[in-house]
Design an enzyme around this catalytic site. Structure first.
Site, mmCIF file in Angstrom:
data_model
loop_
_atom_site.group_PDB
_atom_site.id
_atom_site.type_symbol
_atom_site.label_atom_id
_atom_site.label_comp_id
_atom_site.label_asym_id
_atom_site.label_seq_id
_atom_site.Cartn_x
_atom_site.Cartn_y
_atom_site.Cartn_z
ATOM 1 N N TYR A 89 1.201 -0.836 -0.215
ATOM 2 C CA TYR A 89 -0.165 -0.422 0.310
ATOM 3 C C TYR A 89 0.648 0.942 -0.173
ATOM 4 O O TYR A 89 2.065 0.740 0.548
ATOM 5 C CB TYR A 89 -0.678 0.325 1.005
ATOM 6 C CG TYR A 89 -0.379 0.717 2.238
ATOM 7 C CD1 TYR A 89 0.331 -0.834 3.330
ATOM 8 C CD2 TYR A 89 -0.245 1.456 3.004
ATOM 9 C CE1 TYR A 89 0.983 -0.852 4.349
ATOM 10 C CE2 TYR A 89 0.501 1.576 5.075
ATOM 11 C CZ TYR A 89 0.745 0.704 5.005
ATOM 12 O OH TYR A 89 1.434 0.504 6.180
ATOM 13 N N ARG A 142 8.046 4.251 -4.427
ATOM 14 C CA ARG A 142 8.076 3.348 -4.072
ATOM 15 C C ARG A 142 7.779 2.123 -3.796
ATOM 16 O O ARG A 142 7.668 0.657 -3.195
ATOM 17 C CB ARG A 142 8.089 3.756 -2.352
ATOM 18 C CG ARG A 142 8.254 2.482 -0.984
ATOM 19 C CD ARG A 142 8.586 3.468 0.658
ATOM 20 N NE ARG A 142 6.713 4.589 0.319
ATOM 21 C CZ ARG A 142 6.827 4.602 1.644
ATOM 22 N NH1 ARG A 142 8.324 5.810 2.375
ATOM 23 N NH2 ARG A 142 5.291 5.687 1.649
ATOM 24 N N ARG A 157 -7.596 -20.821 -2.308
ATOM 25 C CA ARG A 157 -7.145 -20.316 -1.259
ATOM 26 C C ARG A 157 -5.730 -21.774 -1.486
ATOM 27 O O ARG A 157 -5.975 -22.476 -1.789
ATOM 28 C CB ARG A 157 -7.144 -19.904 -0.390
ATOM 29 C CG ARG A 157 -6.987 -20.130 0.688
ATOM 30 C CD ARG A 157 -7.694 -19.821 2.649
ATOM 31 N NE ARG A 157 -6.487 -19.003 3.638
ATOM 32 C CZ ARG A 157 -6.043 -20.251 3.937
ATOM 33 N NH1 ARG A 157 -5.836 -21.480 3.743
ATOM 34 N NH2 ARG A 157 -4.565 -19.497 4.658
ATOM 35 N N HIS A 189 -0.999 -20.996 -0.104
ATOM 36 C CA HIS A 189 -0.614 -20.310 -0.078
ATOM 37 C C HIS A 189 0.620 -19.356 -1.106
ATOM 38 O O HIS A 189 1.094 -18.536 -1.421
ATOM 39 C CB HIS A 189 0.330 -20.547 1.416
ATOM 40 C CG HIS A 189 -0.327 -20.885 2.855
ATOM 41 N ND1 HIS A 189 -1.421 -21.606 2.846
ATOM 42 C CD2 HIS A 189 0.478 -20.227 3.615
ATOM 43 C CE1 HIS A 189 -1.270 -21.111 3.322
ATOM 44 N NE2 HIS A 189 -0.650 -20.478 4.615
ATOM 45 N N LYS A 199 6.749 -2.042 1.996
ATOM 46 C CA LYS A 199 5.493 -1.421 2.643
ATOM 47 C C LYS A 199 4.321 -2.202 2.760
ATOM 48 O O LYS A 199 3.281 -2.088 1.565
ATOM 49 C CB LYS A 199 4.901 0.198 1.713
ATOM 50 C CG LYS A 199 4.367 0.943 2.638
ATOM 51 C CD LYS A 199 4.245 2.743 2.016
ATOM 52 C CE LYS A 199 2.863 3.237 3.151
ATOM 53 N NZ LYS A 199 3.464 3.312 4.389
ATOM 54 N N GLU A 201 11.873 2.313 14.670
ATOM 55 C CA GLU A 201 10.925 3.283 13.889
ATOM 56 C C GLU A 201 9.364 3.215 14.736
ATOM 57 O O GLU A 201 9.230 2.123 15.430
ATOM 58 C CB GLU A 201 10.277 2.934 12.957
ATOM 59 C CG GLU A 201 9.695 1.796 12.393
ATOM 60 C CD GLU A 201 9.693 1.705 10.842
ATOM 61 O OE1 GLU A 201 9.356 2.353 10.280
ATOM 62 O OE2 GLU A 201 9.405 0.555 10.370
ATOM 63 N N LEU A 224 11.207 1.341 7.248
ATOM 64 C CA LEU A 224 9.914 2.056 6.484
ATOM 65 C C LEU A 224 10.731 3.192 5.626
ATOM 66 O O LEU A 224 11.735 4.004 6.824
ATOM 67 C CB LEU A 224 8.345 2.109 6.219
ATOM 68 C CG LEU A 224 7.972 2.349 5.040
ATOM 69 C CD1 LEU A 224 7.784 0.950 3.996
ATOM 70 C CD2 LEU A 224 6.723 3.095 5.115
HETATM 71 N N1 PLP Z 1 7.301 3.238 9.882
HETATM 72 C C1 PLP Z 1 6.051 3.500 9.152
HETATM 73 C C2 PLP Z 1 5.946 1.517 9.760
HETATM 74 C C3 PLP Z 1 4.959 3.301 8.543
HETATM 75 O O1 PLP Z 1 3.945 2.428 8.330
HETATM 76 C C4 PLP Z 1 5.153 4.699 7.931
HETATM 77 C C5 PLP Z 1 4.283 5.325 7.308
HETATM 78 O O2 PLP Z 1 2.967 4.514 7.158
HETATM 79 C C6 PLP Z 1 6.367 5.631 7.712
HETATM 80 C C7 PLP Z 1 7.172 5.107 8.599
HETATM 81 C C8 PLP Z 1 6.497 6.770 7.450
HETATM 82 O O3 PLP Z 1 6.261 6.856 5.835
HETATM 83 P P1 PLP Z 1 5.836 7.747 4.851
HETATM 84 O O4 PLP Z 1 6.781 9.130 6.073
HETATM 85 O O5 PLP Z 1 6.377 7.807 3.924
HETATM 86 O O6 PLP Z 1 4.411 8.265 5.250
#
Ligand code: PLP
Length: 285
Positions: free
Chosen positions: A33, A52, A100, A102, A149, A182, A207
């Site tokens: 996403y 990304r 379904r 995997h 992501k 994070e 991320l």
């Molecule tokens: N880290 C995580 C785990 C996230 O889910 C997000 C945003 O959803 C971010 C960092 C920040 O990313 P961005 O600045 O691209 O929104």
């Protein structure tokens, strides 16, 4: 006004929009996403978000469902139909619908695409940034590829809920070495007593936030010193400032970590300046 969602080629009333029960996103969280800020009806940093997205898709070997240009049209049309002036647009792509199993579905199975958009409460966001927010720390129990992501967000969901239950806005994940990776939906930053801005290096353990990338440009433009390295909760509690970044929140000052005040317990000058100047460095399209 009723909200509209784009689902696999059709714009529908959000309340009636649904996906197939055998969608691999629903069955396996097998998808990715993106969330993009919408400001004045324009998309912020669309190009970086799409880059990304393409990387996340490639890492999981999911095909890009349509051209970038077509995707851009769908994002804009969803924003327009929902009359979003200031808010977010959400895009989700899964490996599609299949019986379904995997293992991957047969080649040629079309990926599923869902786009939604909504306005956000601007006054509330401004209040939060002027007051600052609290964070708690939780063990980082996620898989090793959180640089993708992916919609597999169960540890993030549990961490955020733990934060809410403790009156905090965000949870910071702490790795086995005791260092912050994070937030559950944000990147984590501190400003040391010497005025150096610190955020974890972007490897597979975080991320690489688009907001993070733009904030690095703002830091450079302000002539601030940057250190891309890990830090501990103790270092963050002793820092002059702390803040979090994400597309939906830009820069949000952190004033408490695990119940301890950061600095003088109020939003710091660096976080406030980075928030103020963010859109001078982001791309609006
Ligand atoms: N880290 C995580 C785990 C996230 O889910 C997000 C945003 O959803 C971010 C960092 C920040 O990313 P961005 O600045 O691209 O929104």
């Amino acid at each position: 006004m009723s909200r509209i969602a784009y689902v696999n080629g059709r714009y529908q009333a959000l309340a009636a929009a649904c996906v197939n029960v055998e969608d691999r996103g629903y069955q396996f969280s097998d998808g990715v996403y993106e969330v993009c800020e919408v400001r004045g009806g324009r998309l912020i940093d669309e190009r970086r978000h799409i880059d990304r997205l393409k990387r996340s898709l490639a890492e999981l070997r999911i095909a890009m469902p349509m051209s970038e240009a077509a995707l851009g049209v769908v994002l804009r049309e969803t924003v327009r139909r929902n009359r979003v002036r200031w808010g977010i647009v959400y895009l989700q792509i899964t490996r599609g619908i299949a019986r379904r199993d995997h293992a991957f579905p047969p080649p040629g199975t079309p990926p599923s695409v869902v786009v939604t958009a909504r306005n956000m409460d601007l006054a509330n966001a401004e209040r939060q940034s002027s007051e600052g927010v609290a964070v708690i720390s939780v063990p980082d129990n996620r898989w090793e590829r959180v640089d993708i992501k992916s919609v597999s967000l169960l540890p993030n969901v549990l961490a955020k809920q733990a934060a809410r239950e403790q009156g905090a806005r965000e949870a910071w994940f702490v790795d086995r070495q005791g260092r912050v990776t994070e937030g559950s939906s944000t990147n984590a930053w501190i400003v040391t007593r010497e005025g150096r801005v610190v955020t974890r290096h972007a490897d597979h353990a975080i991320l690489r936030g688009i907001t993070r990338t733009v904030v690095l440009d703002v830091i450079k433009a302000h002539g601030l010193t940057l250190e891309e390295r890990a830090f501990t909760i103790e270092e963050a509690q002793a820092a002059r400032e702390a803040f979090i970044t994400a597309a939906s929140q830009i820069v949000l000052p952190v004033v408490r970590i695990d119940g301890k005040p950061v600095g003088n317990g109020a939003p710091g000058l660096v976080a406030t300046a980075l928030r103020r100047d963010f859109h001078l460095h982001a791309e609006a399209t």
